[in-house]
Scaffold this active site. Structure first.
Site, PDB file in Angstrom:
ATOM      1  N   CYS A  94       0.810  -1.225   0.000  1.00 60.16           N
ATOM      2  CA  CYS A  94       0.000   0.000   0.000  1.00 60.16           C
ATOM      3  C   CYS A  94       0.841   1.272   0.000  1.00 60.16           C
ATOM      4  O   CYS A  94       0.313   2.358  -0.258  1.00 60.16           O
ATOM      5  CB  CYS A  94      -0.944  -0.004   1.191  1.00 60.16           C
ATOM      6  SG  CYS A  94      -1.958  -1.499   1.290  1.00 60.16           S
TER       7      CYS A  94
ATOM      8  N   HIS B  95      -3.328   6.763   1.727  1.00 65.25           N
ATOM      9  CA  HIS B  95      -3.802   5.453   1.298  1.00 65.25           C
ATOM     10  C   HIS B  95      -5.215   5.245   1.834  1.00 65.25           C
ATOM     11  O   HIS B  95      -5.495   5.466   3.019  1.00 65.25           O
ATOM     12  CB  HIS B  95      -2.864   4.371   1.809  1.00 65.25           C
ATOM     13  CG  HIS B  95      -3.405   2.989   1.696  1.00 65.25           C
ATOM     14  ND1 HIS B  95      -3.935   2.496   0.514  1.00 65.25           N
ATOM     15  CD2 HIS B  95      -3.534   1.996   2.612  1.00 65.25           C
ATOM     16  CE1 HIS B  95      -4.353   1.265   0.707  1.00 65.25           C
ATOM     17  NE2 HIS B  95      -4.115   0.929   1.963  1.00 65.25           N
TER      18      HIS B  95
ATOM     19  N   ASN C 266     -10.091  -0.595  -0.692  1.00 64.83           N
ATOM     20  CA  ASN C 266      -8.635  -0.548  -0.542  1.00 64.83           C
ATOM     21  C   ASN C 266      -7.998  -1.142  -1.793  1.00 64.83           C
ATOM     22  O   ASN C 266      -8.080  -2.341  -2.021  1.00 64.83           O
ATOM     23  CB  ASN C 266      -8.246  -1.344   0.708  1.00 64.83           C
ATOM     24  CG  ASN C 266      -6.749  -1.362   0.958  1.00 64.83           C
ATOM     25  OD1 ASN C 266      -5.943  -1.104   0.077  1.00 64.83           O
ATOM     26  ND2 ASN C 266      -6.370  -1.700   2.185  1.00 64.83           N
TER      27      ASN C 266
END
Length: 317
Positions: free
Chosen positions: A114, A239, A269
């Site tokens: 990420c 993020h 996500n």
């Protein structure tokens, strides 16, 4: 100081929209359960014909077209992903071929989960400073739906697929970057499309504790490096993992929530694609204005963390 300016963005979404109600027909969950715990309402999954590389190519092509540059002007291509369709050729090499980028320029993939897009941007800056060139193409792309156990409600509701791309210009401009890693299996997965590989597994509580510590620390580090304050920033693009993480950090920082862009409700996500997808949405919506200063903060599997502070200039500025 030779830093990077953001001049153009691109994005690509898979064709399949998956809502929380769709997932409730697969696992024991509900729209209310997912939204209250994550802020996510839908995400995109790749079709059989789509993968991280096809999305990366589409996003990169759009960013290059918007930049007004020719392929010959791109000094390097760096792609951030943990879910490329092949071990080799890399996604970056597939982008190079599809866009006709020069063969005497580096193209490589980076896996920092990420945090990957910020890692890849730092790598691209280093390549430009080392090998020459003024412009870098950086892509974040994922097909995480290929790595999920769709019977595990603790993970299958979180992740989505997508790609975002950015063109950066080397310039004498305020810029800062911070990168770090702490080996941990709090987030764990095997490789994509490999027999016997493990699906994504995550210790949610451990990841939350890590994220709410890493995000403010990264932000403070890039602010300190540039001598700027949070008030000087126009946007903080983090993020997009979980709305609760952002809420906690905003409160801890005593910051203006309006400065923190959010789109996890629409995308979930998307790991390395998360930040560039957000940047592209902001550019398309007119929320990015030439001259603005941005902080981008990534955190996730590895465990890794990364932050950068840079200026958005736009094409032809």
């Amino acid at each position: 100081m030779e830093g990077l300016q953001l001049i153009a963005t691109g994005g690509a979404q898979p064709s399949r929209v998956v809502t929380n109600d769709d997932l409730s027909r697969i696992v024991d969950t509900s729209d209310e359960w997912i939204v209250t715990r994550t802020g996510i309402r839908q995400r995109y999954f790749c079709s059989d014909e789509e993968n991280a590389a096809t999305l990366a190519i589409a996003a990169a092509r759009q960013a290059l077209e918007r930049s007004g540059l020719s392929p010959e002007q791109i000094g390097c291509c760096v792609c951030a992903t943990l879910s490329g369709p092949n071990a080799t050729p890399s996604v970056a090499c597939q982008v190079q071929r599809a866009l006709g980028l020069p063969e005497n320029r580096p193209a490589l993939d980076v896996n920092a989960a990420c945090s990957g897009f910020v890692y890849a941007t730092a790598v691209a800056r280093g390549l430009l400073l080392t090998l020459g060139g003024k412009y870098a193409l950086v892509v974040g792309c994922e097909a995480l739906s290929r790595l999920m156990d769709m019977t595990d409600r603790s993970t299958c509701v979180l992740f989505g697929d997508g790609a975002g791309a950015a063109i950066f210009r080397l310039a004498d401009t305020p810029f800062a970057a911070t990168l770090g890693a702490r080996g941990s299996d709090a987030i764990l997965t095997g490789g994509p499309n490999r027999a016997g590989s493990a699906p994504i597994q995550m210790d949610g509580r451990a990841v939350f504790r890590f994220a709410v510590e890493a995000l403010p620390r990264c932000l403070h580090e890039v602010l300190d490096q540039t001598g700027k304050t949070l008030e000087d920033l126009d946007w903080v693009v983090c993020h997009q993992a979980n709305g609760r993480i952002l809420d906690h950090c905003i409160k801890h920082l005593n910051a203006d929530p309006a400065k923190f862009y959010r789109n996890m409700d629409r995308h979930g996500n998307t790991s390395a694609a998360s930040i560039p997808v957000a940047l592209n949405e902001m550019a398309e919506n007119g929320q990015l204005v030439p001259g603005q200063y941005l902080a981008c903060i990534g955190f996730g599997g590895g465990l890794t963390w990364a932050g950068m502070l840079l200026q958005y200039k736009g094409a032809n500025q």
